[in-house]
Design a protein around this motif. Structure first.
Motif, PDB file in Angstrom:
ATOM      1  N   ILE A 109     -38.102 111.311 -45.037  1.00 49.00           N
ATOM      2  CA  ILE A 109     -38.096 111.569 -43.598  1.00 49.00           C
ATOM      3  C   ILE A 109     -36.792 112.266 -43.228  1.00 49.00           C
ATOM      4  CG2 ILE A 109     -38.156 110.523 -41.294  1.00 49.00           C
ATOM      5  CD1 ILE A 109     -39.699 108.187 -42.523  1.00 49.00           C
ATOM      6  N   SER A 110     -36.924 113.359 -42.490  1.00 50.87           N
ATOM      7  CA  SER A 110     -35.738 114.061 -42.004  1.00 50.87           C
ATOM      8  C   SER A 110     -35.112 113.289 -40.858  1.00 50.87           C
ATOM      9  CB  SER A 110     -36.109 115.468 -41.530  1.00 50.87           C
ATOM     10  OG  SER A 110     -34.978 116.120 -40.992  1.00 50.87           O
ATOM     11  N   ARG A 111     -33.782 113.241 -40.851  1.00 52.53           N
ATOM     12  CA  ARG A 111     -33.083 112.603 -39.740  1.00 52.53           C
ATOM     13  C   ARG A 111     -32.601 113.634 -38.714  1.00 52.53           C
ATOM     14  NH1 ARG A 111     -29.462 107.869 -42.463  1.00 52.53           N
ATOM     15  NH2 ARG A 111     -28.937 107.504 -40.290  1.00 52.53           N
ATOM     16  N   ILE A 112     -32.795 114.903 -39.036  1.00 51.54           N
ATOM     17  CA  ILE A 112     -32.713 115.970 -38.035  1.00 51.54           C
ATOM     18  C   ILE A 112     -34.150 116.217 -37.606  1.00 51.54           C
ATOM     19  CG2 ILE A 112     -32.026 118.339 -37.543  1.00 51.54           C
ATOM     20  CD1 ILE A 112     -29.659 116.567 -38.194  1.00 51.54           C
ATOM     21  N   VAL A 113     -34.484 115.944 -36.361  1.00 55.95           N
ATOM     22  CA  VAL A 113     -35.881 115.901 -35.934  1.00 55.95           C
ATOM     23  C   VAL A 113     -36.129 116.867 -34.772  1.00 55.95           C
ATOM     24  CG1 VAL A 113     -36.215 113.526 -36.712  1.00 55.95           C
ATOM     25  CG2 VAL A 113     -35.362 113.941 -34.401  1.00 55.95           C
ATOM     26  N   PRO A 114     -37.367 117.392 -34.672  1.00 56.44           N
ATOM     27  CA  PRO A 114     -37.673 118.297 -33.558  1.00 56.44           C
ATOM     28  C   PRO A 114     -37.657 117.593 -32.212  1.00 56.44           C
ATOM     29  CG  PRO A 114     -39.652 117.819 -34.841  1.00 56.44           C
ATOM     30  CD  PRO A 114     -38.497 117.253 -35.609  1.00 56.44           C
ATOM     31  N   HIS A 115     -37.990 116.313 -32.218  1.00 56.23           N
ATOM     32  CA  HIS A 115     -37.931 115.507 -30.990  1.00 56.23           C
ATOM     33  C   HIS A 115     -37.688 114.063 -31.387  1.00 56.23           C
ATOM     34  CE1 HIS A 115     -42.003 114.204 -32.017  1.00 56.23           C
ATOM     35  NE2 HIS A 115     -42.298 115.481 -32.178  1.00 56.23           N
ATOM     36  N   ILE A 116     -37.125 113.322 -30.485  1.00 56.67           N
ATOM     37  CA  ILE A 116     -36.775 111.937 -30.766  1.00 56.67           C
ATOM     38  C   ILE A 116     -38.035 111.127 -31.061  1.00 56.67           C
ATOM     39  CG2 ILE A 116     -35.876 109.828 -29.691  1.00 56.67           C
ATOM     40  CD1 ILE A 116     -33.909 111.615 -28.196  1.00 56.67           C
ATOM     41  N   ARG A 142     -28.443 125.723 -30.751  1.00 56.79           N
ATOM     42  CA  ARG A 142     -28.333 124.358 -31.277  1.00 56.79           C
ATOM     43  C   ARG A 142     -29.407 124.098 -32.328  1.00 56.79           C
ATOM     44  NH1 ARG A 142     -26.338 120.019 -27.482  1.00 56.79           N
ATOM     45  NH2 ARG A 142     -24.706 121.052 -26.278  1.00 56.79           N
ATOM     46  N   ALA A 143     -30.623 124.521 -32.002  1.00 57.91           N
ATOM     47  CA  ALA A 143     -31.719 124.297 -32.942  1.00 57.91           C
ATOM     48  C   ALA A 143     -31.425 124.963 -34.283  1.00 57.91           C
ATOM     49  CB  ALA A 143     -33.031 124.828 -32.354  1.00 57.91           C
ATOM     50  N   LEU A 144     -30.926 126.202 -34.240  1.00 58.62           N
ATOM     51  CA  LEU A 144     -30.623 126.916 -35.481  1.00 58.62           C
ATOM     52  C   LEU A 144     -29.467 126.268 -36.230  1.00 58.62           C
ATOM     53  CD1 LEU A 144     -31.030 130.599 -34.247  1.00 58.62           C
ATOM     54  CD2 LEU A 144     -32.577 129.317 -35.734  1.00 58.62           C
ATOM     55  N   GLU A 145     -28.451 125.826 -35.509  1.00 55.31           N
ATOM     56  CA  GLU A 145     -27.318 125.155 -36.146  1.00 55.31           C
ATOM     57  C   GLU A 145     -27.772 123.879 -36.858  1.00 55.31           C
ATOM     58  OE1 GLU A 145     -23.276 125.357 -35.814  1.00 55.31           O
ATOM     59  OE2 GLU A 145     -24.370 127.078 -36.587  1.00 55.31           O
ATOM     60  N   LEU A 146     -28.611 123.099 -36.184  1.00 57.34           N
ATOM     61  CA  LEU A 146     -29.042 121.823 -36.749  1.00 57.34           C
ATOM     62  C   LEU A 146     -30.052 122.018 -37.881  1.00 57.34           C
ATOM     63  CD1 LEU A 146     -29.142 119.849 -33.409  1.00 57.34           C
ATOM     64  CD2 LEU A 146     -27.713 119.283 -35.383  1.00 57.34           C
ATOM     65  N   ILE A 147     -30.902 123.036 -37.775  1.00 55.31           N
ATOM     66  CA  ILE A 147     -31.809 123.334 -38.888  1.00 55.31           C
ATOM     67  C   ILE A 147     -31.003 123.713 -40.127  1.00 55.31           C
ATOM     68  CG2 ILE A 147     -33.535 124.987 -39.728  1.00 55.31           C
ATOM     69  CD1 ILE A 147     -34.684 125.018 -36.866  1.00 55.31           C
ATOM     70  N   VAL A 185     -31.575 107.523 -26.482  1.00 60.03           N
ATOM     71  CA  VAL A 185     -30.394 108.372 -26.613  1.00 60.03           C
ATOM     72  C   VAL A 185     -29.148 107.547 -26.314  1.00 60.03           C
ATOM     73  CG1 VAL A 185     -29.176 110.366 -25.662  1.00 60.03           C
ATOM     74  CG2 VAL A 185     -31.652 110.454 -26.000  1.00 60.03           C
ATOM     75  N   VAL A 186     -28.206 107.544 -27.237  1.00 58.20           N
ATOM     76  CA  VAL A 186     -26.906 106.925 -27.003  1.00 58.20           C
ATOM     77  C   VAL A 186     -25.910 107.992 -26.573  1.00 58.20           C
ATOM     78  CG1 VAL A 186     -24.955 105.751 -28.110  1.00 58.20           C
ATOM     79  CG2 VAL A 186     -27.286 104.942 -28.506  1.00 58.20           C
ATOM     80  N   THR A 187     -25.760 109.025 -27.390  1.00 57.10           N
ATOM     81  CA  THR A 187     -24.900 110.151 -27.029  1.00 57.10           C
ATOM     82  C   THR A 187     -25.787 111.302 -26.577  1.00 57.10           C
ATOM     83  OG1 THR A 187     -23.134 109.520 -28.551  1.00 57.10           O
ATOM     84  CG2 THR A 187     -23.216 111.819 -27.877  1.00 57.10           C
ATOM     85  N   SER A 188     -25.594 111.763 -25.361  1.00 54.92           N
ATOM     86  CA  SER A 188     -26.475 112.785 -24.807  1.00 54.92           C
ATOM     87  C   SER A 188     -26.173 114.150 -25.397  1.00 54.92           C
ATOM     88  CB  SER A 188     -26.318 112.842 -23.279  1.00 54.92           C
ATOM     89  OG  SER A 188     -25.118 113.519 -22.935  1.00 54.92           O
ATOM     90  N   ASP A 242     -31.922 114.985 -32.542  1.00 56.30           N
ATOM     91  CA  ASP A 242     -32.983 115.972 -32.321  1.00 56.30           C
ATOM     92  C   ASP A 242     -32.375 117.366 -32.200  1.00 56.30           C
ATOM     93  OD1 ASP A 242     -32.136 116.454 -29.713  1.00 56.30           O
ATOM     94  OD2 ASP A 242     -33.960 115.725 -28.752  1.00 56.30           O
ATOM     95  N   LEU A 243     -33.223 118.379 -32.166  1.00 57.27           N
ATOM     96  CA  LEU A 243     -32.765 119.758 -32.244  1.00 57.27           C
ATOM     97  C   LEU A 243     -32.099 120.252 -30.972  1.00 57.27           C
ATOM     98  CD1 LEU A 243     -35.605 121.425 -34.340  1.00 57.27           C
ATOM     99  CD2 LEU A 243     -33.305 120.808 -35.068  1.00 57.27           C
TER     100      LEU A 243
END
Length: 622
Positions: A362-369, A402-407, A375-378, A313-314
């Motif tokens: 389907i995107s695997r980078i998601v706005p929310h889980i 983080r959100a911008l990096e992941l987008i 969550v496995v890795t926090s 997630d973002l």
């Protein structure tokens, strides 16, 4: 086949097992299938035996519906069709646990074991059998179980390390040949290939790596072939390490823990791998509580852990064991190695995944889980996330950053929606209105390695996630640099201004930068950009180089890269306006073929390059 005791006398399963007992079944490629089949065939009066195991490469017959009265399945890692179906249908349980801590469940009688069913090699002249290709949690199960029942398999390799069990520790056994399951290397698809290229860029010479099996790990290993002095400290190894070891790329010379040895807990691959580890003194197998201990992992300097995910997630939360409410695999050793890499001097925890599902829908980078996902890795543990669109560095980043990096590393067709989704939670300010765009002319991998002035740099596009980096870059400049670049003395670079400068439509304009990375951060050392002028099908070029990085050829290299891109975009010309007293920059442009022209401003010199006449000669080091 007959089960016998130490004296060679035939015995019955009922001599060792009672209804309601808990048994451990050997792991990974060392599942004692002949033992299981024999138990099922001779299980009269036995019921409700709980089976405990991790991943098992097998038909997993004990998990089939017809054996539900004999076996109650409790898996610590989900894998294989029958086990996964049994968990999904409620006929089996899944107990999540870090691999490093599973031995504690056995030793402290949280999950006391009445018997351990394992596979071993034939005993040597001293009476020692090897647990072979699967030491992992098998070693602790053998130590903790009241009874050890072994399948002696002539095809089991004899591996070195802490992998041995003496025949006196075995209460009963049967000898049965069984070919070890093989998982051949999968064909690397273009997406995996690109992820492998990016992930390999995070591995420095002399690093110690942990990696798994599959298309992406295979791609990563492929692009490590030109590295030097790598080490391996990994929960598992596969065929991919063989050629790297034989070529000397993996020599474990610079490891700071288990120096000189490839260290693992299990291996899975083809017969070539099983032959490779057989009596190989350079590869050592140790129990999971040793190899997966974050403290031990961290004893390796420059430890790079590379693990996969289902979605991120973002905010950086990593889902790895479930697809929504459906449990798919397990926690395994991901967190062990992520934490160990974090604690390592110079270490890097890396998560890799394709940007979309296989069908691209389907995107695997998601706005929310996804609802039900776990969550496995926090978000506190995550370091780097890699997709086929690049590397997101989340270390020390705010939620907005983080959100911008992941987008930026999400698939382009989902970026606008992700930015809109994230706005609902006010993580991105209103002035941040552009999503990252790519520079396809740089190639599939938009990061380029260069050696300039004896130092290593990365050339890449600027992106909205660089807002703070560009601010820091601006405030590093001297008054003289600001005057040369902007023709007046700027004193402030606000977040809004910085955001505007990094939020570039790279399909129209162009903004490239040189950066340097250490194991935690990334610093902008130079920026080159051009602004498209539609009326004349041209672009105006400008540069700024950090003072400490000058005279290394950065401006020249950036300029040559931009000329290449402009030519591919069929621009007619490039122009520049340079202060008359900026001799160094004038030289850069003129050496690239720019010609001086008329300027209305006496303090500035206008230069122009007709692109058809340009020949580029930058030396790019891949």
């Amino acid at each position: 086949m007959q089960l016998t005791n130490k004296a060679g006398t035939p015995v019955q399963w009922q001599d060792y097992l009672k209804s309601g007992h808990r048994i451990f079944i050997g792991s990974n490629a060392a599942v004692p299938n002949a033992l299981i089949d024999n138990l099922i065939e001779n299980s009269a009066q036995l019921h409700d035996i709980e089976t405990v195991h991790i991943l098992t490469f097998s038909d997993n017959v004990w998990a089939k519906p017809e054996h539900k009265d004999l076996f109650k399945v409790n898996t610590l890692f989900i894998g294989g069709k029958n086990v996964r179906e049994a968990v999904a249908e409620g006929r089996a349980d899944y107990t999540p646990c870090f691999i490093s801590e599973i031995p504690t469940l056995f030793k402290q009688n949280i999950l006391p074991l009445d018997a351990a069913l394992v596979m071993v090699s034939p005993p040597d002249e001293y009476g020692y059998c090897s647990l072979g290709v699967s030491v992992d949690v098998v070693a602790s199960a053998v130590k903790s179980a009241k009874v050890v029942i072994a399948q002696v398999n002539p095809h089991m390799p004899c591996t070195n390390g802490h992998s041995f069990i003496h025949v006196n520790q075995i209460h009963a056994w049967l000898t049965a040949e069984q070919r070890l399951p093989e998982i051949p290397d999968q064909q690397i698809d273009p997406v995996s290939e690109r992820i492998g290229q990016y992930a390999a860029m995070l591995v420095e010479n002399g690093a110690t790596i942990q990696i798994g099996i599959g298309k992406i790990p295979s791609a990563v290993l492929k692009y490590l072939m030109n590295h030097k002095d790598l080490g391996v400290h990994s929960e598992m190894i596969s065929d991919g390490i063989i050629d790297l070891m034989k070529s000397g790329v993996i020599n474990n010379r610079r490891k700071t823990f288990h120096k000189g040895k490839t260290v693992t807990t299990f291996c899975i691959g083809t017969q070539r791998l099983y032959d490779f580890v057989d009596k190989n003194q350079h590869v050592e197998f140790y129990p999971s509580e040793h190899v997966n201990s974050p403290v031990n992992i961290a004893k390796n300097d420059n430890m790079v852990s590379i693990n996969s995910a289902i979605e991120v997630d973002l905010t950086g939360q990593v889902v790895s064991d479930s697809i929504g409410h459906q449990f798919y695999s397990g926690i395994g050793g991901q967190v062990d190695f992520v934490r160990g890499a974090w604690l390592s001097k110079g270490g890097k925890p890396v998560i890799v995944l394709p940007s979309t599902t296989k069908d691209g829908c389907i995107s695997r980078i998601v706005p929310h889980i996804t609802e039900g996902g776990g969550v496995v890795t926090s978000r506190g543990h995550v370091g780097y996330v890699v997709t086929e669109f690049g590397i997101a560095n989340l270390i020390g980043k705010s939620i907005r950053e983080r959100a911008l990096e992941l987008i930026r590393i999400a698939h382009p067709k989902f970026r606008d929606d992700l930015l809109q989704q994230v706005r609902k939670h006010y993580w991105v300010p209103t002035y941040q209105d552009n999503t990252p765009t790519s520079v396809p002319e740089l190639g599939a991998v938009e990061l380029k390695k260069f050696t300039l002035g004896g130092e290593r740099f990365i050339l890449r596009p600027l992106s909205p996630a660089d807002e703070r980096r560009l601010q820091e870059f601006f405030y590093s400049h001297t008054k003289e640099t600001l005057m040369m670049r902007y023709n007046h003395h700027l004193t402030q670079m606000t977040r809004e201004n910085s955001c505007q400068l990094v939020s570039v439509d790279q399909h129209k304009d162009l903004a490239l930068c040189f950066t340097q990375r250490d194991h935690l951060g990334e610093i902008i050392q130079a920026v080159g950009r051009y602004y498209f002028i539609e009326a004349s099908n041209s672009a105006e070029v400008a540069f700024v180089i950090r003072e400490t990085q000058r005279s290394k050829g950065m401006a020249t290299t950036l300029l040559l890269q931009m000329i290449k891109i402009a030519k591919k975009r069929k621009l007619s010309s490039l122009i520049a306006c340079v202060r008359r007293d900026n001799a160094a920059m004038l030289k850069v442009f003129e050496n690239a073929g720019f010609v001086r022209g008329y300027s209305e401003d006496f303090d500035e010199i206008s230069l122009c390059l007709t692109l058809e006449e340009t020949i580029t000669n930058a030396k790019e080091i891949e």
